[in-house]
Design a protein around this motif. Structure first.
Motif, PDB file in Angstrom:
ATOM      1  N   HIS A 195       0.730  -1.343   0.220  1.00 39.27           N
ATOM      2  CA  HIS A 195       0.122  -0.122   0.035  1.00 39.27           C
ATOM      3  C   HIS A 195       0.851   1.004   0.130  1.00 39.27           C
ATOM      4  N   SER A 198      -0.973   3.799  -1.764  1.00 39.41           N
ATOM      5  CA  SER A 198      -2.000   4.735  -1.672  1.00 39.41           C
ATOM      6  C   SER A 198      -1.710   5.316  -0.504  1.00 39.41           C
ATOM      7  N   THR A 371      -2.719  -0.643  -6.530  1.00 37.93           N
ATOM      8  CA  THR A 371      -1.404  -0.502  -5.770  1.00 37.93           C
ATOM      9  C   THR A 371      -0.111  -0.943  -6.686  1.00 37.93           C
ATOM     10  N   PRO A 402      -8.715   1.589   1.995  1.00 39.79           N
ATOM     11  CA  PRO A 402      -7.331   1.227   1.420  1.00 39.79           C
ATOM     12  C   PRO A 402      -6.582  -0.044   2.135  1.00 39.79           C
TER      13      PRO A 402
END
Length: 760
Positions: A195, A198, A371, A402
C-alpha cells in the motif's frame, strides 16, 4: 490428533480443476478451519486458542488488519485467520536436530509449503562462514556477531533493517529508534510492496496516508465500491461488514478482472441462515481489464461533471484545491479510449454512473489490484477525485478505504518504520532521546535489493516476514542476498529466506502473537493498529514454544545494547523489562498516542487515532485543502499474442505463507503452478485446458524471465488477462518495474507470453 509435518514435498504435477464456486465461507470453511487447527494444535489447544483470537482480553490475529466491532463474536476469526493462528500455535517443532539433518542446500530445494509445515523454531541458529548447516548458537554469541558486523561497516547506511507487518508497535518503535541512533534511515518494510501507492496518493490529496472510514461508516454507506480486491480470501471478515451494509440498504459495485466467490455471495458461518443460504453481496460487477481502473474513474468523473447538480459545489469551494485543472483534464476523457483501456461496455459504465449519482454516501475500498501498477498512484488519486466531487470525504458513511493486508503493517509505519520520515517525527524522536537522527532518506525494498546487488549494503536484518519470497525478480533478489556479509531473520517458522543467506546467517527465534510474554516487570502485552486506525492491545495466552525464545522488543533491545554499548543513553534494558515504558515514550513522540497506557487501561478495546479529514474535514496537505489532481490517463498496452498477468494469492495462502495446495473458490486442488486464462485467449494461443506452458515475461531490459511448467486453466477472467500465484511468479516481475512515485513493484501488470511446454 496433531499430525506430523510432511516428510517430503507433495507432488503438484497434475492439479485437479473444477468450475469456480460462487459463494464463500459456510460449512466448508468451518470444516476446513477445524481440520487444519486440529492437525496443528489438537482439539483442546484449538479451543483454548481460537476463542482468544481478536478478543479484548486475547491476542490480535496475526493475519489481516481488518478491525473488530466493539461487541465481539465468540468466534471472532475467519478461516484464513484460523490457519494463521494454527500455524503459529502448532505443536510441531524445528529443533537443532532438524537443522543437523537438513543442510541449507536441502532447505533451498524445498517448497515454501514444506518449510512452513515443519513447525516453530526453538533455538537461535548460526550458519557460519563456509558452513553447510545451521548450528545452535547462544543468544550472547548471536548478538556479538551482529555487533561485529555492524560495527565493521564503513557507513551505517550499509545496513538494512526490514520490518514485516506482524511486528508490534512496541518492537517497531524500538527498531526504528535503534536504526536511527545507529545512523541510518534504511528501514524498508512490507508497505513498500503493497500500500505504498495508497499512502503516496492519499498523503498528497487528503493529507493523511491512511483510510478515512470506520466500520460504522461502512454500515451507513449508500454505495460501496470494491476495486482490485478479493476479500473472500484476503480479508474474509470484511464480508461480514459488507453483509451488514447490504442489510442496511447499501449497494455494492465490484471492479475486478476476476469474478471472486466472496463478493458474489457470503455464507456467514455465524448464523444458521447464513450458513445455508448466505447473502448476495455484489449488485453490479465490472469485469475490468488489468490496469484499466484509472481510465474508468476518469470517465466517471467526466460524466459526474457533466451531470447538472451532481457536484457538491459547496464542499469543492470550501475544502478543495486544483478543481479547474482537474476538470479540464477530466473533460478530455473519451469513450473509445476508456472502453479500450477497461474492456467494458458503454452500458456498464453508464449503469455504474447511475449508482454513483444515486448515492449520497460513497466509500471506495481497494487493495493490491490498484496499488501494484506503474500508474497506481495516479489511479488512486483519480479515486479520490471522484469522492471529492461528491463531497464524500469527512462525511459519515463515506470516504477512502485502502484495505491493509497484514495485521500491524499500518502501525509499523505510524511508529516510524519508514525510509523517508517526516522531519517533525525525527525532531520529536531526537528531543525525547537526545540523539541526532540522520535526515537523508534511506532505502525502500527495491532500493535495498539494488544496494545489496551493487555492494552498497552488507548487513540485512529482518524483523519477521519472508523477504526473499515476497520480493520481485527472484533470481536477482536471491543473488543480491547472497552478496551480504550477514543476513539475520527474526522468525517464528522457516521460510525461503532462511535458505538464501549471506556469508554468515542468523535465525533468531521469537515469541508469536499467541505466546505468553513474561519479562522482569511481569506479564506483558503489545499493541497493534488495524486498517482503520484503531489501536488495541494483544496478549498471548499459550506457553512459549521453547524456553529459548526472546520477544521482539527484547531482541531489539539486546541488539542495541550490544551494538551501541555505553555510548547509548537510551534505557534499552528498561524497555525490555517493561513494555509500558516503551509506550510512555511513544506517547511523547507520536501524535495521537498521548496517555497511551492510561487509555489502554480505561478501554480494553483500544482507541481511534485522530484523522483530520475524517474528524474535522481538515486537510493537512501543502495547500491546506484536499487536492484534486490531473495526471494523464495510463493503462498497459499489450502486444499481439501476449497476455497481461497479475500475481495473486490462493485461498490456502496468506502473503507468502502457504497453508495448503488448494484454491477452493477457484476450483483448483492439489497444485499451485496454474495459470488462469480466458478460454478465447487460450484458443487463440493454441493452449487447451490442461496444457502446460512456460510463462515468460517481457520487459524493456530484454532479459528473459521464465517460470516453467504451469498448467493452463480456462477461466472466466477478463479478456487479454491472466492470473497466477505468487511467490512462484515473482521471478517474472522485473526489479525495476515499479510504480511511479511509490516505487512499489508492479506485480499486477506483467506482460507475458505463454510457450507450450511438456507436462512435468
Amino acid at each position: 490428533m496433531v499430525s506430523k509435518p510432511p516428510a517430503g514435498d507433495p507432488v503438484q504435477d497434475a492439479p485437479q480443476v473444477t468450475p469456480p464456486q460462487h459463494a464463500a465461507a459456510g460449512l466448508p470453511a468451518v470444516g476446513h478451519t477445524l481440520r487444519i487447527a486440529r492437525e496443528q494444535m489438537g482439539s483442546l489447544r484449538t479451543a483454548r486458542t481460537l476463542l482468544k483470537v481478536n478478543q479484548k482480553d486475547g491476542f490480535d490475529c496475526p493475519g489481516c488488519a481488518w478491525p473488530e466491532e466493539d461487541k465481539r463474536h465468540v468466534a471472532e476469526f475467519c478461516e484464513n485467520g484460523a490457519k494463521a493462528v494454527a500455524e503459529e500455535a502448532t505443536l510441531r517443532r524445528v529443533t537443532p536436530e532438524f537443522f543437523a539433518a537438513h543442510p541449507v542446500a536441502d532447505l533451498a530445494e524445498r517448497s515454501g509449503y514444506w518449510l512452513g509445515q515443519q513447525g516453530r523454531i526453538t533455538q537461535p541458529m548460526l550458519l557460519p562462514e563456509g558452513g553447510e548447516r545451521y548450528e545452535p548458537v547462544t543468544w550472547e554469541r548471536a548478538f556479538e556477531i551482529l555487533a561485529e558486523e555492524l560495527r565493521a561497516l564503513d557507513s551505517p547506511d550499509e545496513a538494512l533493517f526490514y520490518t514485516s507487518g506482524r511486528t508490534s508497535n512496541e518492537a517497531a518503535f524500538l527498531l526504528q529508534l535503534f536504526a536511527r541512533e545507529f545512523g541510518t534511515n534504511n528501514l524498508p518494510d512490507c508497505s513498500n510492496m503493497c500500500h505504498e501507492s495508497s499512502g503516496s496518493a492519499l498523503t498528497e490529496t487528503i493529507g493523511v496516508g491512511k483510510g478515512s472510514v470506520s466500520l460504522e461508516d461502512l454500515h451507513r454507506a449508500d454505495l460501496i465500491v470494491v476495486a482490485g480486491q478479493n476479500p473472500g480470501t484476503n480479508h474474509p471478515r470484511m464480508l461480514s461488514a459488507l453483509e451488514k451494509a447490504k442489510a442496511a440498504g447499501a449497494r455494492i459495485i465490484s471492479v475486478n478482472p476476476l469474478p471472486e466467490a466472496g463478493l458474489e455471495r457470503f455464507k456467514n458461518p455465524q448464523t444458521p441462515l447464513g450458513m445455508v443460504r448466505g447473502a448476495a453481496l455484489t449488485d453490479f460487477f465490472l469485469q475490468i481489464r488489468i490496469g484499466g481502473d484509472q481510465a474508468l474513474f476518469r470517465l466517471l468523473n467526466k460524466l459526474v461533471l457533466e451531470t447538472p447538480g451532481a457536484v457538491d459545489e459547496e464542499f469543492v469551494r470550501e475544502h478543495t484545491h486544483g478543481y479547474e485543472e482537474f476538470a479540464a483534464a477530466a473533460k478530455e476523457a473519451d469513450w473509445d479510449g476508456t472502453l479500450a483501456a477497461t474492456g467494458l461496455e458503454r452500458a456498464e459504465i453508464e449503469r455504474a454512473l447511475e449508482m454513483v449519482l444515486a448515492s449520497e454516501r460513497t466509500i471506495v475500498c481497494w487493495a493490491m489490484g490498484l496499488t501494484q501498477h506503474k500508474h497506481s498512484v495516479p489511479t488512486i488519486r483519480e479515486v479520490v477525485n471522484l469522492l471529492l466531487l461528491r463531497g464524500n470525504i469527512g462525511r459519515p458513511g463515506a470516504g477512502v478505504c485502502p484495505v491493509r493486508g497484514h495485521s500491524n503493517v499500518q502501525g509499523d509505519r505510524t511508529m516510524g518504520i519508514f525510509e523517508r520520515p517526516a522531519p517533525a517525527f525525527l525532531d520529536a524522536l531526537d528531543k525525547e532521546f537526545g540523539i541526532v537522527s540522520p535526515r537523508h532518506h534511506g532505502f525502500d525494498v527495491v532500493r535495498s535489493i539494488q544496494a545489496l546487488r551493487d555492494g552498497e549494503a552488507k548487513v540485512f536484518f529482518a524483523m519477521g516476514g519472508n523477504f526473499v519470497g515476497a520480493t520481485p525478480d527472484t533470481e536477482v533478489t536471491e543473488a543480491a542476498m547472497r552478496r551480504a556479509r550477514l543476513t539475520v531473520h527474526v522468525s517464528t517458522k522457516l521460510n525461503r529466506s532462511h535458505a538464501v543467506t549471506g556469508t554468515r546467517a542468523l535465525i533468531l527465534p521469537t515469541l508469536g502473537r499467541t505466546d505468553k510474554d513474561v519479562q522482569k516487570a511481569g506479564r506483558q502485552f503489545v499493541t497493534v493498529e488495524d486498517s482503520m486506525g484503531l489501536v488495541h492491545a494483544s496478549r498471548g495466552n499459550l506457553p512459549p514454544a521453547s524456553p529459548h525464545l526472546l520477544s521482539e522488543p527484547a531482541i531489539v533491545a539486546r541488539m542495541a545494547r550490544a551494538v551501541l554499548g555505553d555510548a547509548s543513553t537510551t534505557p534499552w534494558e528498561e524497555f525490555e523489562a517493561d513494555y509500558a515504558r516503551i509506550r510512555d515514550r511513544i506517547a511523547r513522540v507520536v501524535p495521537g498516542f498521548e496517555d497511551f497506557n492510561a487509555r489502554l487501561a480505561a478501554d480494553p478495546g483500544g482507541f481511534a487515532l485522530p484523522h483530520a479529514p475524517r474528524d474535522e474535514r481538515r486537510f493537512p496537505t501543502k495547500t491546506g485543502k484536499a487536492n484534486f489532481t490531473a495526471a494523464p490517463v495510463e493503462y498497459p498496452r499489450v502486444p499481439e499474442g501476449r497476455l497481461l498477468l497479475q500475481t495473486l494469492r490462493s485461498h490456502d495462502q496468506y502473503n507468502t505463507t502457504i497453508y495448503g495446495l488448494d484454491d477452493r473458490y477457484r476450483g483448483i486442488k492439489g497444485g499451485r503452478r496454474v495459470v488462469l486464462v480466458h478460454p478465447e485467449d487460450a484458443a487463440a494461443l493454441g493452449l487447451a485446458d490442461g496444457a502446460y506452458a512456460d510463462l515468460v515475461s517481457e520487459w524493456t531490459d530484454g532479459v528473459e524471465r521464465r517460470a516453467p511448467g504451469f498448467r493452463v486453466v480456462h477461466y472466466p477472467t477478463a479478456r487479454g488477462c491472466a492470473a497466477a500465484y505468487y511467490p512462484e511468479t515473482n521471478v517474472l516481475v522485473p526489479l525495476e518495474s515499479t510504480a511511479d512515485v511509490s516505487n512499489t513493484p508492479a506485480s499486477k501488470s506483467v506482460i507475458v507470453r505463454l510457450e507450450q511446454s511438456p507436462s512435468t
